[in-house]
Structure formats: C-alpha cells, structure tokens
Design an enzyme around this catalytic site. Structure first.
Site, PDB file in Angstrom:
ATOM      1  N   ASP A  79       0.818  -1.209   0.000  1.00 48.80           N
ATOM      2  CA  ASP A  79       0.000   0.000   0.000  1.00 48.80           C
ATOM      3  C   ASP A  79       0.852   1.258   0.000  1.00 48.80           C
ATOM      4  O   ASP A  79       0.428   2.313  -0.449  1.00 48.80           O
ATOM      5  CB  ASP A  79      -0.937  -0.006   1.211  1.00 48.80           C
ATOM      6  CG  ASP A  79      -1.906  -1.154   1.066  1.00 48.80           C
ATOM      7  OD1 ASP A  79      -1.556  -2.279   1.454  1.00 48.80           O
ATOM      8  OD2 ASP A  79      -2.995  -0.939   0.528  1.00 48.80           O
ATOM      9  N   LYS A 110      -0.825  -5.227   3.922  1.00 47.03           N
ATOM     10  CA  LYS A 110      -1.899  -5.763   4.772  1.00 47.03           C
ATOM     11  C   LYS A 110      -1.332  -6.452   6.008  1.00 47.03           C
ATOM     12  O   LYS A 110      -0.333  -7.163   5.936  1.00 47.03           O
ATOM     13  CB  LYS A 110      -2.742  -6.737   3.945  1.00 47.03           C
ATOM     14  CG  LYS A 110      -3.936  -7.325   4.633  1.00 47.03           C
ATOM     15  CD  LYS A 110      -4.841  -6.300   5.259  1.00 47.03           C
ATOM     16  CE  LYS A 110      -5.430  -5.329   4.255  1.00 47.03           C
ATOM     17  NZ  LYS A 110      -6.145  -4.197   4.896  1.00 47.03           N
TER      18      LYS A 110
HETATM   19  O1  MRU Z   1      -7.438  -2.796   3.039  1.00 46.80           O
HETATM   20  P1  MRU Z   1      -7.198  -3.040   1.580  1.00 46.80           P
HETATM   21  O2  MRU Z   1      -7.922  -4.226   1.071  1.00 46.80           O
HETATM   22  O3  MRU Z   1      -7.405  -1.815   0.746  1.00 46.80           O
HETATM   23  O4  MRU Z   1      -5.662  -3.369   1.573  1.00 46.80           O
HETATM   24  C1  MRU Z   1      -4.923  -3.369   0.430  1.00 46.80           C
HETATM   25  C2  MRU Z   1      -4.534  -4.715   0.041  1.00 46.80           C
HETATM   26  O5  MRU Z   1      -5.324  -5.375  -0.571  1.00 46.80           O
HETATM   27  C3  MRU Z   1      -3.238  -5.253   0.284  1.00 46.80           C
HETATM   28  O6  MRU Z   1      -2.554  -4.858   1.376  1.00 46.80           O
HETATM   29  C4  MRU Z   1      -2.425  -5.307  -0.987  1.00 46.80           C
HETATM   30  O7  MRU Z   1      -1.460  -6.239  -0.870  1.00 46.80           O
HETATM   31  C5  MRU Z   1      -1.813  -3.988  -1.351  1.00 46.80           C
HETATM   32  S1  MRU Z   1      -2.821  -3.057  -2.349  1.00 46.80           S
HETATM   33  C6  MRU Z   1      -2.183  -3.423  -3.873  1.00 46.80           C
END
Ligand code: MRU
Length: 378
Positions: free
Chosen positions: A248, A259
């Site tokens: 993120d 995550k």
């Molecule tokens: O809370 P989210 O679902 O928006 O979190 C993001 C994710 O899905 C992951 O952390 C992901 O690996 C990174 S976003 C490409």
C-alpha cells in the site's frame, strides 16, 4: 480480467455519459457481481472509506475520478479552493495507501495548466483516465518482469508447478487491471508455466477468501485457500517456492507497508530461505519517508474482528457474533515489513533490491513533482 468470460476493468467511465463512473462493489464478492455508479465526490469518498473499492492502485484510480466528479460540481467562482478542499477530503478517506494522495495531487497539478474551469474539468477527466490506463499498463509490465523469476524457479523444478504464496488481494481487484502480485502469475500461466497459489485468507476483512481465491478461479489459476497461520508451516514443509505480495505504501528506502500479517510471512520466508517479492507500480512509492514506521497505519472497527459476515445457505447475508459481549479488539489494517526481509521489488521498470540507491537509480525523476499543491499529513 475476465468475469464470466467478459473482460472488465475495476473502474471505468460510462462510454455514453462520462459523468457516471462505474465500479464493482467488492463488498458483495464473491457471491454477487454488482456494478455501482459514482456521480459525486461524496459517493466516491464513501466508496473508498467503506471499501466498495480497495487496494492501493484502485483507491488511487478512484480518487482520480473523484477529483473529476468534484470538478463537475465546483463553482466557477472559487474553483481552485473547492478542488483543494475536495482533495483533502478524499485524502482523508483512507490513510495508508500512497496512491490516494498521489492521484489527488496529480489531478490538481494537471489542472494548473489552465485557469478556465471548463478546461480544468476536461483536464481532470483526461488525467483520471490517464491514471487508470497507466495503472493497468504498469501492472501488465510488472507481470512481464516478474515472469522471469517464476520461469527460473520452474526451470529449477524441471517444470513442476511453482507454488506461490500471496497475502491479501493485490490482484486485479486491487488495481485497474492485472493486479501487481498476480500479474506475474497471469504472465506465467500465459507462458505455459504451471503455477499454484496458496491464498492467505487475510483476517479480518478476508480479502484472500473473498477476493483473491475468486479472482484466481475466474482466471483458471489453481489455488488453495489457507488460514493465515498456515504459511509458516507449509514453508517449513517446502511447499512454497516463493512469496509475492503487494504493498500500500513503500518508502524510497524499501520498507514495505502492506496488509496486516505480511510482516509475519516475510519473517517465515526469511527463516526458510524462500524468496519474498513485493510487486508495485511506482505510484505506490513514498519519496518523502525514510522509515516504514512513519507511515500512518489505519485502524478499523473492532467489529471486523469480533464478528464474521457472509452468505448463509439460504442466500441471505448474515453477520455472526464470534466473541463474548464486551470483548475488546485491536484492528490494525497494515504492518511494516523492513527492507532487509525482502528479496526484491518488482516494478514496472524492472526488479530491484529494496535499497534507496537502487530505487532512485531506476526512478531518477522521483519526487520532483511531490507536494506541489498541499502538504498532506504523512
Ligand atoms: O485494506 P485493503 O484491502 O485496501 O488493503 C490493500 C490490500 O489489498 C493489500 O494490502 C495489498 O497487498 C496492497 S494493495 C495493492
């Protein structure tokens, strides 16, 4: 990506009326494929905050279109003040994914080319479309670069399936198309390399269970769902050849914020000598932060941990209460994986070590256009 054999992006303007922005309501997956329409800044903020859309790339693309929708409603008198406030409101909708502020700033920056509101609205739309197109293209290129790693592992295994573990959903649903972590997997499939994916369920929101497993099924990629605590054990059993996750926000020194639970997978991979890759478009780099621990980590509602919701056998959505009344829960949404645990970053320009020098060598122009409009909280 294909759903029922039809190719979809995760966000698109209606071709007949570009004031209507279509998204897929990810809260309904995998049971229902619901297309929702955004027509205002407020609807866009709700869609991001309440996770109708999610994932760094898609949050960024949605924010781009949100700025365009704001521009449509902005008064000609006080246009730029209105747009700056719109950007700040969008930026506050989710704190961790870097792509959100990046997209807001890009639209604001592009609009400075004109002082005429009608032209600025046209620029906002063109920029939002460019952000979405670029996100899809960068993920496709991430796939081409990541393919080389999978190819090499497949060669060493004499063509036996390559077992890839992934966490959360850094797939098509987290971007505009292809995904970041999934793009190399799709590229390997297209190159005839057998792959199998271990999908972490990803408590508490269950992006792995609800989204990644479904997405891989749509693309006919063999996959197996595992609970979050299983990864370490199957790594010890030599059942994992590599890990690919998304991110993120990644600092320009290579720390990865992803995550919650990613850090534990990286530790287990490190202990078992299993390559741990992070796939990202450059829009996810934060060129200002040196340390992952300076990234704001979102905390979400306790109920996401104390309850579980899903479809009952009668087809109705139900929420079950798991914990005793009064149980307190701490719901951090992301964690920090330090660069030293990461084998490589797979970007649209190539694969690099998670080190400041290597990152800046690949992106020499980096950071030149940052924070031109307003200074965000970090
Ligand atoms: O809370 P989210 O679902 O928006 O979190 C993001 C994710 O899905 C992951 O952390 C992901 O690996 C990174 S976003 C490409």
């Amino acid at each position: 990506m294909r759903f029922n054999g039809i190719h979809y992006r995760t966000i698109w303007p209606d071709p007949q009326d570009n004031r209507q922005i279509r998204i897929i309501d990810q809260r309904q997956l995998p049971h229902e494929f619901v297309v929702e329409t955004l027509t205002t800044l407020e609807e866009t903020i709700i869609a991001i905050r309440e996770m109708h859309v999610r994932g760094a790339g898609l949050i960024g693309a949605t924010a781009g279109f949100g700025m365009y929708l704001a521009a449509l409603a902005a008064p000609s008198d006080g246009f730029s003040e209105f747009m700056t406030a719109a950007g700040q409101r969008l930026d506050a909708s989710r704190p961790t994914a870097r792509n959100l502020l990046w997209a807001v700033e890009r639209v604001l920056q592009a609009m400075t080319q004109s002082a005429e509101p009608e032209e600025q609205r046209r620029i906002a739309f063109a920029t939002a479309c460019a952000i979405a197109d670029e996100d899809a293209d960068f993920c496709r290129r991430i796939g081409e670069h990541g393919l080389a790693i999978i190819k090499e592992i497949s060669r060493r295994k004499n063509g036996a399936p390559v077992n890839i573990l992934t966490h959360c959903n850094a797939g098509w649903l987290a971007f505009v198309d292809y995904g970041s972590a999934t793009a190399p997997i799709y590229a390997a499939r297209d190159a005839g390399i057998p792959v199998h994916v271990w999908v972490d369920e990803t408590r508490p929101w269950n992006q792995g269970t609800k989204l990644t497993a479904w997405e891989l099924q749509q693309e006919n990629i063999p996959n197996t769902l595992i609970c979050d605590n299983t990864g370490g054990h199957i790594m010890q059993q030599s059942m994992v050849d590599m890990v690919i996750v998304g991110t993120d926000r990644t600092t320009h020194t290579g720390d990865v914020v992803n995550k919650i639970g990613t850090y534990l997978k990286a530790l287990a991979a490190y202990d078992n000598n299993i390559p741990f890759y992070v796939a990202l478009p450059s829009s996810t780099f934060d060129w200002r932060l040196d340390k992952g621990h300076d990234v704001p980590i979102e905390q979400r509602e306790e109920e996401e941990i104390t309850t579980l919701s899903g479809k009952d056998t009668d087809g109705k959505t139900r929420t079950l209460v798991l914990a005793a009344k009064g149980t307190r829960a701490l719901n951090y949404s992301f964690d920090v994986t330090p660069a030293r645990l990461i084998t490589g970053l797979i970007t649209e320009r190539g694969i690099i070590k998670p080190e400041k020098e290597a990152i800046h060598r690949l992106f020499p122009e980096a950071g030149q256009h940052q924070d031109v409009i307003f200074q965000d909280r970090l």
